[in-house]
Each structure stands twice: as C-alpha cells, then as structure tokens.
Design a protein around this motif. Structure first.
Motif, mmCIF file in Angstrom:
data_model
loop_
_atom_site.group_PDB
_atom_site.id
_atom_site.type_symbol
_atom_site.label_atom_id
_atom_site.label_comp_id
_atom_site.label_asym_id
_atom_site.label_seq_id
_atom_site.Cartn_x
_atom_site.Cartn_y
_atom_site.Cartn_z
ATOM 1 N N LEU A 41 25.354 -21.504 72.974
ATOM 2 C CA LEU A 41 26.158 -20.385 73.456
ATOM 3 C C LEU A 41 27.649 -20.651 73.306
ATOM 4 N N ILE A 57 29.504 -14.129 77.357
ATOM 5 C CA ILE A 57 28.980 -14.754 76.144
ATOM 6 C C ILE A 57 29.578 -14.020 74.951
ATOM 7 N N ARG A 58 30.161 -14.768 74.060
ATOM 8 C CA ARG A 58 30.738 -14.200 72.842
ATOM 9 C C ARG A 58 29.628 -14.121 71.797
ATOM 10 N N GLN A 59 29.022 -12.932 71.692
ATOM 11 C CA GLN A 59 27.858 -12.757 70.822
ATOM 12 C C GLN A 59 28.128 -13.112 69.377
ATOM 13 N N TRP A 91 20.597 -11.986 65.682
ATOM 14 C CA TRP A 91 21.267 -13.059 66.439
ATOM 15 C C TRP A 91 22.406 -13.639 65.615
ATOM 16 N N GLY A 110 25.377 -11.562 65.356
ATOM 17 C CA GLY A 110 26.058 -11.309 66.616
ATOM 18 C C GLY A 110 25.786 -9.938 67.198
ATOM 19 N N ARG A 111 24.727 -9.286 66.737
ATOM 20 C CA ARG A 111 24.384 -7.956 67.245
ATOM 21 C C ARG A 111 23.476 -8.009 68.461
ATOM 22 N N SER A 112 22.843 -9.153 68.688
ATOM 23 C CA SER A 112 22.015 -9.347 69.884
ATOM 24 C C SER A 112 21.914 -10.841 70.153
ATOM 25 N N LEU A 113 21.346 -11.167 71.303
ATOM 26 C CA LEU A 113 21.150 -12.565 71.682
ATOM 27 C C LEU A 113 19.665 -12.831 71.886
ATOM 28 N N THR A 126 28.528 -16.805 69.054
ATOM 29 C CA THR A 126 27.236 -17.455 69.295
ATOM 30 C C THR A 126 26.349 -17.324 68.062
ATOM 31 N N GLY A 127 26.388 -16.162 67.422
ATOM 32 C CA GLY A 127 25.630 -15.975 66.182
ATOM 33 C C GLY A 127 26.063 -16.949 65.098
#
Length: 92
Positions: A73, A8-10, A46, A49-52, A13-14
């Motif tokens: 995602l 998953i490309r955080q 989120w 992009g620092r967490s999901l 995704t963010g």
C-alpha cells in the motif's frame, strides 16, 4: 484520541503492485492463477489504480511477493502521527 487522516493512494499502490510483481518475476497470469480468477481484469484494474484488492487478495499478494500489506500500500496522510502515537515504543 485525535482523529487520524489516512488515505490509500490507489494509483501509486497500483504502480507498487506492478513493480513488486516484476521484481519477483510474476506475471498477471501468475497472480490470476494463484487467486483462482477466471480472467485477469481485476488485476489489471489494481495495476492501473482503478481499484484495490480485497483484504483477502492483499493477503495473498503479500505472501506471493514476500512482503507485508503495508509495503504494498502507498498511504498518504498522518503516517508520522500514527507511528508516534500508536507504534512507537513507550519510554517509561
């Protein structure tokens, strides 16, 4: 069965979460209230992009945004391989 390599490309995704929120007219505050969070820090993480989100929160987001988790995602890896081997209709 061959191994599948997906990630998953955080960060992407963010960006996708942010774009979907904007497209649907939601603010971070709206998501905060819908999820019952006391503060919005998790949502900002989120988007940055620092967490999901947890799986539960992905489900809530997908319903809020009228889309699937897969559309939220951004995945990097053997997606084509995965499609061909597991989701492609079998020809008999």
């Amino acid at each position: 069965m061959e191994p599948m390599y997906l990630s998953i490309r955080q960060g992407e995704t963010g960006k996708q979460i942010k774009r979907l929120l904007i497209d649907n007219g939601y603010t971070v505050k709206d998501v905060q209230h819908a999820m019952g969070f006391e503060n919005p820090q998790a949502i900002y993480k989120w988007i940055a992009g620092r967490s999901l989100p947890s799986l539960d929160n992905f489900i809530i987001l997908s319903r809020m945004l009228h889309t699937s988790i897969e559309d939220i995602l951004v995945i990097d890896g053997d997606v084509v391989h995965l499609w061909e081997n597991y989701f492609k209709p079998q020809v008999q």
